[in-house]
Motif scaffolding. Structure first.
Motif, mmCIF file in Angstrom:
data_model
loop_
_atom_site.group_PDB
_atom_site.id
_atom_site.type_symbol
_atom_site.label_atom_id
_atom_site.label_comp_id
_atom_site.label_asym_id
_atom_site.label_seq_id
_atom_site.Cartn_x
_atom_site.Cartn_y
_atom_site.Cartn_z
ATOM 1 N N GLY A 1 -0.897 4.423 5.418
ATOM 2 C CA GLY A 1 0.052 3.767 6.322
ATOM 3 C C GLY A 1 0.034 4.447 7.679
ATOM 4 N N ASP B 1 0.815 -1.206 0.000
ATOM 5 C CA ASP B 1 0.000 0.000 0.000
ATOM 6 C C ASP B 1 0.855 1.266 0.000
ATOM 7 N N HIS C 1 -1.631 -1.190 8.870
ATOM 8 C CA HIS C 1 -0.354 -1.245 8.160
ATOM 9 C C HIS C 1 0.824 -1.403 9.121
#
Length: 187
Positions: A144, A140, A149
Motif C-alpha cells: 500500500g 491488499d 493503492h
C-alpha cells in the motif's frame, strides 16, 4: 512392562493438548511493514471512510489472513466497485466494475488466496441476518501507500470490503456503514 498411572497420563494430556492445538489455530502475524509516503495532490480518494497514508508512519503488512472456518470473524467495510468509486480500478477477478446495487465483496489478501475465491459466493452474517455476496476483488493487505493503492495504507488481514447492497441486505442503518463485526463462510 511398566504401567502408567491415570494421574500421570492425564497430566501429560493436559500439558500436550494446548501445544498440539497451536498449529491448528495459528495466528497470522505481520509479514513486514511499509513506511507511509505523502500522496501527490489529488491522488488519494478519501470516500467511504478511506484515508491516506501518513508520511513516515509504519503500517503492518500481511500475506496471510486468519484461518477460514464455518464462521470466520471479520470486519465489514464499505467500498464502491463502480467506475469512479473509491475502488479505483476494475475488480481483479473479472476486470470489470460492479454496481453498488449488486452484493459483491473484496477479501483481504490471505482470504482472497491468489484468486481462488474469485467469482464464488460467500455467506456474510451480522445484525441477525445473512446474505450472499460474490468475491470480485482483493483488499491488499501485503502492500500500500503507493499509486497502485491510491496512496492508502495496506488493509488489515481480516477485511471483507462490501458494496452498499451487502450493507442493505444485512439491514444496517446507513448512518452505521463503517466497520461492522461479522462472520463469514464459503457459501
Amino acid at each position: 512392562m511398566k504401567k502408567i498411572s491415570l494421574g500421570a497420563f492425564l497430566t501429560v494430556l493436559v500439558f500436550l493438548a494446548p501445544h498440539s492445538l497451536d498449529a491448528r489455530f495459528e495466528v497470522c502475524k505481520p509479514s513486514g511493514k511499509i513506511k507511509g509516503k505523502k500522496p501527490p495532490p489529488g491522488k488519494c480518494v478519501e470516500d467511504n471512510d478511506s484515508f491516506c497514508c501518513i508520511p513516515g508512519k509504519l503500517y503492518p503488512t500481511y500475506k496471510c489472513s486468519p484461518p477460514v472456518s464455518g464462521t470466520t470473524k471479520a470486519i465489514l467495510t464499505l467500498n464502491s466497485f463502480e467506475k469512479g468509486g473509491d475502488g479505483g480500478v476494475p475488480s481483479k477477478c473479472d476486470m470489470k466494475y460492479h454496481s453498488d446495487d449488486i452484493p459483491v465483496v473484496a477479501l483481504s489478501t490471505g482470504w482472497y488466496n491468489g484468486g481462488r475465491r474469485c467469482l464464488q459466493n460467500i455467506t456474510i452474517s451480522a445484525n441477525g441476518r445473512s446474505t450472499h455476496a460474490m468475491v470480485v476483488d482483493e483488499r491488499d493487505s501485503s502492500t500500500g501507500c503507493d499509486e497502485e493503492h491510491d496512496y492508502q495504507p495496506p488493509f488489515p488481514n481480516n477485511i471483507v470490503d462490501a458494496s452498499k447492497a451487502v450493507w442493505k441486505a444485512l439491514g444496517v442503518p446507513m448512518n452505521d456503514w463503517a466497520d461492522l463485526d461479522i462472520a463469514w463462510s464459503d457459501a
